[in-house]
Design an enzyme around this catalytic site. Structure first.
Site, PDB file in Angstrom:
ATOM      1  N   LYS A  51      21.378  78.275  41.871  1.00 33.35           N
ATOM      2  CA  LYS A  51      21.175  77.584  43.144  1.00 33.35           C
ATOM      3  C   LYS A  51      22.531  77.408  43.811  1.00 33.35           C
ATOM      4  O   LYS A  51      23.370  76.640  43.363  1.00 33.35           O
ATOM      5  CB  LYS A  51      20.508  76.220  42.898  1.00 33.35           C
ATOM      6  CG  LYS A  51      20.537  75.251  44.087  1.00 33.35           C
ATOM      7  CD  LYS A  51      19.775  75.790  45.300  1.00 33.35           C
ATOM      8  CE  LYS A  51      19.796  74.762  46.442  1.00 33.35           C
ATOM      9  NZ  LYS A  51      21.147  74.586  47.047  1.00 33.35           N
ATOM     10  N   CYS A  62      36.857  66.327  39.043  1.00 34.04           N
ATOM     11  CA  CYS A  62      36.088  65.469  38.143  1.00 34.04           C
ATOM     12  C   CYS A  62      36.978  64.736  37.159  1.00 34.04           C
ATOM     13  O   CYS A  62      36.553  63.753  36.546  1.00 34.04           O
ATOM     14  CB  CYS A  62      35.047  66.294  37.402  1.00 34.04           C
ATOM     15  SG  CYS A  62      35.658  67.839  36.729  1.00 34.04           S
ATOM     16  N   GLU A 111      27.104  67.407  34.302  1.00 31.19           N
ATOM     17  CA  GLU A 111      28.398  66.717  34.361  1.00 31.19           C
ATOM     18  C   GLU A 111      28.407  65.912  35.646  1.00 31.19           C
ATOM     19  O   GLU A 111      28.221  66.461  36.735  1.00 31.19           O
ATOM     20  CB  GLU A 111      29.553  67.717  34.358  1.00 31.19           C
ATOM     21  CG  GLU A 111      30.913  67.032  34.347  1.00 31.19           C
ATOM     22  CD  GLU A 111      31.992  67.865  34.986  1.00 31.19           C
ATOM     23  OE1 GLU A 111      32.753  67.309  35.807  1.00 31.19           O
ATOM     24  OE2 GLU A 111      32.074  69.062  34.673  1.00 31.19           O
ATOM     25  N   GLY A 135      27.863  67.689  39.498  1.00 31.33           N
ATOM     26  CA  GLY A 135      27.714  67.033  40.790  1.00 31.33           C
ATOM     27  C   GLY A 135      27.606  65.535  40.647  1.00 31.33           C
ATOM     28  O   GLY A 135      28.082  64.945  39.669  1.00 31.33           O
ATOM     29  N   SER A 136      26.947  64.909  41.591  1.00 25.09           N
ATOM     30  CA  SER A 136      26.886  63.452  41.639  1.00 25.09           C
ATOM     31  C   SER A 136      25.945  62.902  40.581  1.00 25.09           C
ATOM     32  O   SER A 136      25.037  63.582  40.093  1.00 25.09           O
ATOM     33  CB  SER A 136      26.414  62.993  43.021  1.00 25.09           C
ATOM     34  OG  SER A 136      25.049  63.317  43.220  1.00 25.09           O
ATOM     35  N   GLU A 164      32.818  55.057  40.780  1.00 27.97           N
ATOM     36  CA  GLU A 164      33.675  56.202  41.089  1.00 27.97           C
ATOM     37  C   GLU A 164      33.837  56.352  42.599  1.00 27.97           C
ATOM     38  O   GLU A 164      32.872  56.228  43.351  1.00 27.97           O
ATOM     39  CB  GLU A 164      33.070  57.483  40.517  1.00 27.97           C
ATOM     40  CG  GLU A 164      33.916  58.722  40.810  1.00 27.97           C
ATOM     41  CD  GLU A 164      33.212  60.021  40.450  1.00 27.97           C
ATOM     42  OE1 GLU A 164      33.901  60.969  40.051  1.00 27.97           O
ATOM     43  OE2 GLU A 164      31.976  60.092  40.587  1.00 27.97           O
ATOM     44  N   GLY A 173      22.224  64.313  39.516  1.00 30.59           N
ATOM     45  CA  GLY A 173      22.041  64.699  38.122  1.00 30.59           C
ATOM     46  C   GLY A 173      20.902  63.947  37.462  1.00 30.59           C
ATOM     47  O   GLY A 173      20.087  64.531  36.732  1.00 30.59           O
TER      48      GLY A 173
END
Length: 543
Positions: A184, A305, A265, A241-242, A396, A246
């Site tokens: 994707k 990250c 992640e 990603g976020s 974060e 996730g």
């Protein structure tokens, strides 16, 4: 290379029946051509069914063909040349040097996994020979190997248009495991994704593989992504990603009639712990340490990250000097273009929430960048007591912002570390005199992070055999795994045992004579391929 603006389903361009999306230059917010036709959920099954059809042949490739295929992808990506760097720069605002390094890392990962495929240890071959005379009961002949899970859905990352996207770590490790991939694409860098996708397609065709080995799809992020994870042909998911995205994918995967693993992640603050011994040098040495910290926070506009979102520094005169040096260093910085206007807006909201929290001060504020979507980097400060009690300070901020937390003794550090959520990394800045102080912190950090660093910064992630890029939730969805390094291949494998199968029915890695020349564990003892070959040759001569 020509950009078609379409998905690549089973290695063929397919126009989507949905809306059209464009990439944008984040430095100017200008629209980039071509537009990309988005697939509908009804079109998705073509890609997933092709991946399922490709699985039988791709999962059983011999090691040399398999490794050569991965190496060909790397060569094809490199052969695109500066066109790839230029397009990626237009779509992300990332500087040329960063993108060139990312391209090298992408190709390097593929070649590393090619070496892993040739060596074959990831197959985990174990042979327990039959013991018909064992008392009180005989033992059957039992052989085990790791097999690929099946088609894998991989989601492109916004912040790494090459190394964590189309042919990045998740795709490389899934293909190396023998799993077809339905990728994707991230809609923020569609042209970059298509260029790399064409490089993979070329390798699939040149090696005569089933075209369903790889598909690249464009679609609305939430709807097509959820449909992809829910598709029964998909057997695992790789995502970077976020946290919110996730977790949404994890819920979909868990709710399926056949639940599947999601290797996501997500968020990480990557705390840095500065011990007193690291601040005993002169003012120049303290300035260097402060500058290194600020560089780690602001590099790639903080869109890494592993960017350090927290730093614990001691109270007292030395800590005051360090905090002042941090303020000066960040004040000398200017904002860098962020990946998208949306990401820049989220960063600004996060920094505002951090700066407006009770008992939080501004240690230093940089200047706005010269382009659009380039907010000023900022470093804030607070006490360890405030950090422990205020959940807002644990959120974060994806971008160039960080929080310096002042502590008075090691017990406060241990208490603060124990209250952290799962993280990718933790870094310790210290001198030999600090080792007794740091010793009780290390076992606490082992329960919180995937990588512990001494006298370094977390933003460099080496791609190798020993690297761990993962950690307890919410840094990753499965704390047992890594998304970087050769162990990433294990995510897409599962063990199968074969009991009393005749040689004619055994897979090649398990047959007598070791035709694929693999290292194998026989009756609990590791037998190197060379030694096993020599024993076989000797037996044949004696016969």
């Amino acid at each position: 290379m020509t950009l078609n603006g379409h998905s690549l389903i089973a290695c063929q361009p397919v126009a989507g029946n949905g809306k059209t999306a464009h990439g944008y230059n984040p430095a100017t917010n200008e629209l980039l051509e071509p537009g990309y036709s988005l697939l509908t959920e009804g079109q998705l099954a073509t890609a997933t069914s092709a991946a399922a059809a490709a699985y039988p042949s791709f999962s059983t490739l011999d090691p040399e063909t398999h490794a050569g295929f991965l190496e060909a992808i790397a060569e094809n990506i490199e052969a695109i040349g500066e066109e790839l760097i230029t397009r990626a720069g237009l779509e992300t605002g990332l500087p040329t040097a960063r993108l060139q390094g990312e391209r090298a890392r992408t190709a390097g990962q593929l070649r590393l996994f090619a070496a892993v495929v040739r060596q074959g240890d990831f197959r985990g071959v174990r042979v327990d020979p039959a013991l018909p005379d064992r008392a009180p009961l005989p033992r059957a002949d039992i052989r085990q190997r790791q097999i690929p899970l099946g088609p894998v859905a991989v989601f492109g990352a916004s912040n790494f248009p090459l190394a964590f996207s189309t042919a990045g770590g998740d795709t490389a490790s899934a293909l190396a495991a023998g799993c077809p991939v339905v990728f994707k694409a991230h809609n923020a860098h569609p042209g970059t994704g298509e260029l790399v996708g064409q490089a993979i397609v070329k390798a699939v065709k040149n090696f005569g593989l089933h075209p369903g080995v790889f598909s690249l799809i464009y679609g609305p992020g939430s709807s097509i992504g959820q449909a992809l994870v829910a598709d029964p042909a998909i057997k695992a998911v790789g995502f970077t990603g976020s946290q919110s995205a996730g977790i949404a994918l994890m819920r979909t995967a868990a709710a399926r009639p056949e639940p599947i693993p999601v290797y996501a992640e997500m968020s990480s603050l990557n705390p840095v712990f500065v011990f007193p011994g690291a601040l005993t040098g002169n003012a120049e040495e303290i300035d260097v340490l402060a500058s290194q910290y600020v560089a780690a926070v602001t590099g790639s506009s903080g869109q890494l990250c592993t960017s350090p979102g927290l730093l614990f520094a001691p109270t007292g005169a030395a800590g005051d000097k360090f905090a002042a040096a941090v303020g000066r260093a960040v004040a000398a910085c200017a904002g860098q273009t962020m990946l998208t206007a949306g990401i820049a807006g989220s960063r600004n909201s996060g920094a505002e929430a951090l700066g407006s929290a009770d008992n939080v001060s501004v240690l230093g504020l940089g200047a706005e960048g010269a382009t659009e979507n380039a907010p000023p980097p900022a470093i804030f400060g607070t006490s360890v007591a405030e950090f422990v009690s205020n959940p807002v300070l644990h959120a974060e901020v994806f971008g160039a912002a960080s929080l310096v937390i002042r502590y008075s003794d090691t017990n406060e550090l241990i208490d603060a570390a124990s209250r952290l959520e799962g993280q990718l990394t933790a870094s310790l800045q210290l001198a030999p005199a600090d080792y007794p102080l740091a010793a009780p912190l290390v076992p606490v950090l082992e329960q919180k992070v995937g990588r512990i660093i001494v006298n370094g910064w977390p933003t460099g992630v080496e791609v190798g055999h020993a690297m761990v890029h993962g950690g307890p939730f919410p840094a990753t969805s499965d704390t047992r795994t890594t998304s970087v390094g050769t162990l990433a291949i294990n995510r897409f494998l599962r063990p199968v045992a074969y009991q009393n199968l005749p040689q004619e029915l055994l897979p090649a890695p398990l047959r007598d004579g070791n035709p694929w020349r693999l290292n194998r564990r026989v009756d609990g003892v590791v037998e190197a391929a060379a030694a096993e070959e020599a024993a076989t040759e000797k037996a044949e001569v004696n016969a």
